[in-house]
Structure formats: C-alpha cells, structure tokens
Scaffold this active site. Structure first.
Site, short mmCIF file in Angstrom:
data_model
loop_
_atom_site.label_atom_id
_atom_site.label_comp_id
_atom_site.label_asym_id
_atom_site.label_seq_id
_atom_site.Cartn_x
_atom_site.Cartn_y
_atom_site.Cartn_z
N ASP A 168 -10.96 -7.62 1.83
CA ASP A 168 -11.41 -6.67 2.84
C ASP A 168 -12.86 -6.88 3.23
OD1 ASP A 168 -9.07 -5.42 3.42
OD2 ASP A 168 -9.43 -3.63 2.23
N GLY A 189 -0.37 -0.18 5.63
CA GLY A 189 -0.22 -1.06 6.78
C GLY A 189 -1.43 -1.86 7.18
N ASN A 236 -3.53 -4.41 -1.82
CA ASN A 236 -3.93 -5.23 -0.68
C ASN A 236 -2.85 -6.26 -0.36
OD1 ASN A 236 -5.80 -5.52 1.42
ND2 ASN A 236 -6.60 -7.41 0.52
N THR A 247 0.85 -1.17 0.00
CA THR A 247 0.00 0.00 0.00
C THR A 247 0.90 1.23 0.00
OG1 THR A 247 -1.70 -1.18 1.23
CG2 THR A 247 -1.86 1.20 1.23
N THR A 302 -3.83 0.98 -2.89
CA THR A 302 -3.35 -0.33 -2.45
C THR A 302 -3.61 -1.43 -3.46
OG1 THR A 302 -3.36 -1.88 -0.59
CG2 THR A 302 -5.48 -1.01 -1.26
#
Length: 256
Positions: free
Chosen positions: A108, A159, A86, A66, A84
């Site tokens: 996600d 992060g 991911n 990211t 991002t």
C-alpha cells in the site's frame, strides 16, 4: 454516471498526491474538505465530455482477502471494522504456533512514487516508504450520522481501492436516490480511480446505450468479469435497524 465518475477521478487524484501518514506528511485537509474546494472541483467537470487523467496500462485486480463487519447494539453503539491481508495469503508467512498469516500491507506504500502497485494505484511521494511510517490504505469503515447527530448508517467493504467507491455509492444510493438499504447494496457498481483512466462497471451494470454515450464523451470503459466489493451495512429506520449483507459474496445479517 458521468458526474460521479468525474468526482471519483478527482478524489483519487487528490488522494494519490496528498494523503499519507499524518506523522510524516502535512496534508491540506482544511482545503480538501472545504466547500469552496468542492465547488472548484465541481466547476471543472464538463457537462458533455470526460476530463482524462494521463493514461496508464495497469489493470485493477480486486482482492478476495479483506473482511468487513458492521455492528450496532441495543444502546445504539456502533462499530465499523475492516481488516485485511492485502494480497491473497498476505505475505505468505505464517506465525509459528499461532496459525495465522501476516499481511503484505507494504504494497500500500508507493514503493516507487509514480509507479502502480498491484491494484494499479499510482501514488505520489506523500505515501513513499519511510522508517516508522504507516502506509495509506483504501479501507474505509464508515459511520454516518443524520442531521440531528444520531446514528444513521454503518457501512464498509473489502475490495482494494474499490472500497472507497463502493462505500460512497451505497451511501449515495440511500441518501440521494432514496433506495432501500437492500437495493442500495445490491445495485451494480462503477469505479474510476484516476489511473488507470478506465471506468470499470459490473456485468450488466450499464445499459449499452449508456456505454455508447459515455464512450462518445471520451471515456474508456471496462466491464468486470467479477464483482466489485462486498458491503456489510446497517441503517436505522425509525426505531428499528435494518442489516444487509452484500449478495455478491454470501455474507449474512443477524439481529437480536
């Protein structure tokens, strides 16, 4: 550390239960953002002990994929952008003729509500997969105004779920602990996301005596082998701007 960890725990508990695509989920935002609700949660924090969430064995695996950048121009216009893939290499699919990878942001979603994703996040039905629905992301590009409504800070980080706590810690370090922006970004970070119920801290980030005291209060702690986050931040100081790139990963700051 105790108070901040308990605040992080409660924020992630609410995030995991209530937040999702607003086109699909009726989120109680007025309650979640109210001072009365904040006072209620604050009153649940015990002064001398942890208030555990149900344990889970999954471990956090922070990503390296990211990117965040913060920009302010001469007129004070600001952008805070996080983008991002991911996971590493995203979905592993490259667009033919274009040369870039597609992400795997589907992770996600709560593919199975109550089960952890690759970051150990355990989320509820509000973030379950549905056709046309957007997944809940931890990305938190942030712009902070001062009490007069003027631009004060631009901040963000990569992060995974640690984005949320990394951004919060930098803002708290500047506003509440009166650190310089460079110190606020460089200082060691901690992370708690409710499940797994573990306080992660960067190597050397807590004194041994603090670790022992927190363990005596009922916390489980885990010292990271790597680092947490990669913050890119800008702060207004008088008529000037201060830009800081996180020393953890080797970004950069530049002015004109």
């Amino acid at each position: 550390v105790h108070v901040f960890v308990e605040a992080m725990r409660r924020a992630f508990m609410d995030r995991n239960e209530y937040l999702g695509d607003p086109a699909f989920v009726q989120m109680p935002l007025d309650r979640l953002l109210s001072r009365d609700y904040a006072a209620k949660l604050r009153g649940e924090i015990k002064p001398d002990s942890a208030t555990p969430t149900p344990p889970f064995a999954a471990r956090v695996q922070e990503g390296q994929h990211t990117t965040h950048y913060s920009v302010v121009d001469a007129q004070g216009n600001a952008v805070s952008v996080t983008t991002t893939l991911n996971s590493s290499f995203g979905s592993g699919v490259t667009v033919p003729g274009a040369g870039f990878l597609l992400n795997n942001e589907m992770d996600d979603f709560a593919s199975a509500p109550g089960k952890p994703n690759q970051y150990g996040l355990v989320q509820g039905a509000a973030n379950a997969i549905q056709p046309g629905k957007r997944m809940l992301s931890a990305m938190a590009p942030t712009i902070v105004d001062d009490p007069q409504g003027r631009l004060f800070m631009v901040v963000g980080s990569p992060g995974g779920p640690t984005i949320i706590t990394s951004v919060a810690e930098v803002i708290l370090n500047v506003i509440d602990f009166h650190m310089s922006l460079a110190d606020a970004v460089a200082v060691n970070r901690i992370h708690e996301q409710a499940l797994p119920d573990v306080v992660y801290y960067e190597r050397g980030g807590l004194l041994p005596a603090t670790v022992r005291q927190l363990e005596a209060m009922g916390y489980t702690l885990d010292q990271r082998r790597g680092y947490q986050g990669d913050v890119a931040a800008i702060e207004r100081r008088g008529d000037s701007w201060v830009g800081v790139a996180d020393p953890r990963r080797g970004g950069g700051a530049a002015g004109y």
